[in-house]
Design an enzyme around this catalytic site. Structure first.
Site, mmCIF file in Angstrom:
data_model
loop_
_atom_site.group_PDB
_atom_site.id
_atom_site.type_symbol
_atom_site.label_atom_id
_atom_site.label_comp_id
_atom_site.label_asym_id
_atom_site.label_seq_id
_atom_site.Cartn_x
_atom_site.Cartn_y
_atom_site.Cartn_z
ATOM 1 N N CYS A 170 35.368 44.937 52.476
ATOM 2 C CA CYS A 170 34.332 43.930 52.695
ATOM 3 C C CYS A 170 33.831 43.426 51.335
ATOM 4 O O CYS A 170 34.289 43.882 50.286
ATOM 5 C CB CYS A 170 33.201 44.491 53.549
ATOM 6 S SG CYS A 170 32.040 45.554 52.664
ATOM 7 N N CYS A 173 32.497 46.254 49.289
ATOM 8 C CA CYS A 173 33.603 47.046 48.724
ATOM 9 C C CYS A 173 34.091 46.384 47.429
ATOM 10 O O CYS A 173 34.342 47.049 46.432
ATOM 11 C CB CYS A 173 34.799 47.099 49.672
ATOM 12 S SG CYS A 173 34.616 48.079 51.161
ATOM 13 N N CYS A 200 27.015 25.738 39.970
ATOM 14 C CA CYS A 200 27.445 24.339 39.926
ATOM 15 C C CYS A 200 26.400 23.472 39.241
ATOM 16 O O CYS A 200 26.698 22.386 38.772
ATOM 17 C CB CYS A 200 27.724 23.845 41.333
ATOM 18 S SG CYS A 200 28.991 24.807 42.151
HETATM 19 ZN ZN LIG Z 1 32.774 47.681 52.469
#
Ligand SMILES: [Zn+2]
Length: 354
Positions: A170, A173, A200
Site C-alpha cells: 500500500c 508500505c 506544481c
Molecule cells: Zn501497507
C-alpha cells in the site's frame, strides 16, 4: 452487444485482452475519482471514452485560467465563470459520452466524509495534489477493502502505484517504511521527498507529464475493472518526460505496515476540527464541512461592505483588498492574498461568521 455500442468501442474490443465480454464488463463497471486537475481530467477523459459505465468525480476547486495549460477537460469559458471543476468536468464528459453516467460532486474529501463519498465503488482513483489526502485515500481503501491507484505529477515527472489491499504494497508500505530498494538513481521513485517540497505551484508542471501518468493510471484502472489483476499492482512506476527516464520498481509489502497490517487508520480517523491548509502560492483554505451556506443571501448581505461580489450558484467570490475570498456552499473558503492562517481565520470570521 448493441451494434452501435459495438461500433463505438470496436477498436478496444479488437484488443485481445478486452474483447466484447470485457467491453460489456467495463460498461457495467464504475469508479470514483478524487481530484480533477491535470491528472484527473486526463484520466476521466480516457475512462469515459473507454466506456466505464459510471464515474463519480469529487473535487473541491474551481477552474482558473492557470489550469487551462494542462487540465484537458476545461475551456476558457469555465475559467471565466469560475465553474467548480466537478461541474465543468461533468458537463464536458457528458458531451463526450452520453452513454455512461458521470456524476460531479463539489466536495472536499476529508476524514469525516471520505467513506460516504467512496463507498459503493469497486475502484478509487487518485487525482489529488497532496499527500494528506492520498494517505486518507489509502486508509479508506484498505478499510473498505477496495483497490486504489495512487498517482502524482510535478514538473516533468510523475509516479503511480496500484494498491490492492492485502495483496500488494500500500502507499504506507511504499512511503512510510523508507525508500523502496533498487532506486538510488534520480528522484525518489516514491516521490516522497520531492513531493514534500516541490509542488506544481513552486516548480510548475508539464501537461505532457500528467498525460503519461494519467494514461498509465487509466490502463491500470481498466485492468482492475476487468479483474486482470495478475499484472496490476505492486510496482511503483515513474516517468520523466524531459529526461526520458522510466522506472518500474517492485515494492514489497511491509510486514510491519501501519495501515495494511496493523490497521492503524490515523488519516481516516482524522481530526474533527475545521482545518486550514495552504493552497497555491498565496492562498489559505479553510475547511469547514457540513455547514450549508445560502450563498445568494450571503452575497446580498456582503454587497454593501465588500467589492466585486460574484455568485454563480456554486460559489461566492468577493474582494476585500488585498484579499480575495471564494466561499463554497459547504462552508469552505479559499482566501487568496495571504499565507498567514490567522489572517485567513480572521477574514472568515468577519465575513462568513464563526
Ligand atoms: Zn501497507
Amino acid at each position: 452487444m448493441d451494434p452501435k455500442l459495438y461500433e463505438r468501442y470496436s477498436r478496444q474490443i479488437l484488443f485481445a485482452e478486452i474483447g466484447e465480454a470485457g467491453q460489456q464488463r467495463l460498461l457495467e463497471s464504475s469508479a470514483v475519482l478524487v481530484g480533477c486537475g491535470a491528472l484527473g481530467t486526463a484520466l476521466a477523459n480516457l475512462l469515459v471514452r473507454a466506456g466505464v459505465g459510471r464515474l463519480r468525480i469529487v473535487d473541491r476547486d474551481f477552474v482558473e485560467p492557470s489550469n487551462l495549460q494542462r487540465q484537458t477537460l476545461f475551456e476558457e469559458s469555465d475559467a471565466q465563470e469560475a465553474l467548480p471543476k466537478a461541474v465543468a468536468a461533468e458537463r464536458r464528459l457528458r458531451a463526450i459520452n452520453s452513454g455512461v453516467v458521470v456524476e460531479g460532486l463539489v466536495a472536499d474529501l476529508g476524514p469525516k466524509n471520505a467513506e460516504e463519498l467512496l463507498r459503493g465503488f469497486p475502484l478509487i482513483l487518485d487525482g489529488t495534489d497532496n499527500f494528506e489526502t492520498r494517505f486518507l485515500l489509502n486508509d479508506a481503501a484498505i478499510h473498505l477493502n477496495v483497490p486504489w491507484i495512487y498517482a502524482a505529477v510535478v514538473a516533468s515527472y510523475g509516479v503511480t502505484l496500484t494498491v490492492r489491499p492485502g495483496q500488494t504494497a500500500c502507499l504506507a508500505c511504499a512511503l512510510e517504511s523508507g525508500a523502496p530498494s533498487g532506486n538510488d538513481d534520480g528522484p525518489s521513485a516514491a516521490g516522497a521527498p520531492a513531493g514534500a517540497e516541490d509542488t506544481c505551484d513552486t516548480v510548475g508542471v508539464l501537461g505532457a507529464a500528467a498525460g503519461v501518468i494519467a494514461s498509465i493510471e487509466a490502463a491500470e484502472a481498466i485492468k482492475l475493472l476487468l479483474s486482470k489483476t495478475d499484472s496490476a499492482g505492486g510496482r511503483l512506476v515513474s516517468f520523466d518526460v524531459w529526461s526520458g527516464r522510466f522506472q518500474s520498481v517492485r515494492v514489497a509489502r511491509n510486514p510491519d505496515c501501519r495501515a495494511c497490517v496493523h490497521r492503524d487508520f490515523r488519516y481516516l480517523e482524522g481530526d474533527a476540527q475545521p482545518r486550514l491548509t495552504m493552497c497555491g502560492r498565496d492562498s489559505v483554505q479553510i475547511h469547514e464541512r457540513r455547514r450549508q451556506l445560502d450563498l445568494a443571501a450571503l452575497g446580498r448581505r456582503l454587497t454593501p461592505t465588500v467589492a466585486e461580489v460574484r455568485e454563480n450558484g456554486f460559489l461566492l467570490r468577493f474582494r476585500v483588498p488585498p484579499y480575495e475570498m471564494t466561499v463554497f456552499a459547504d462552508g469552505r473558503a479559499i482566501i487568496k492574498g495571504t499565507r498567514d492562517t490567522s489572517v485567513a481565520r480572521s477574514l472568515y470570521a468577519r465575513y462568513i461568521g464563526t
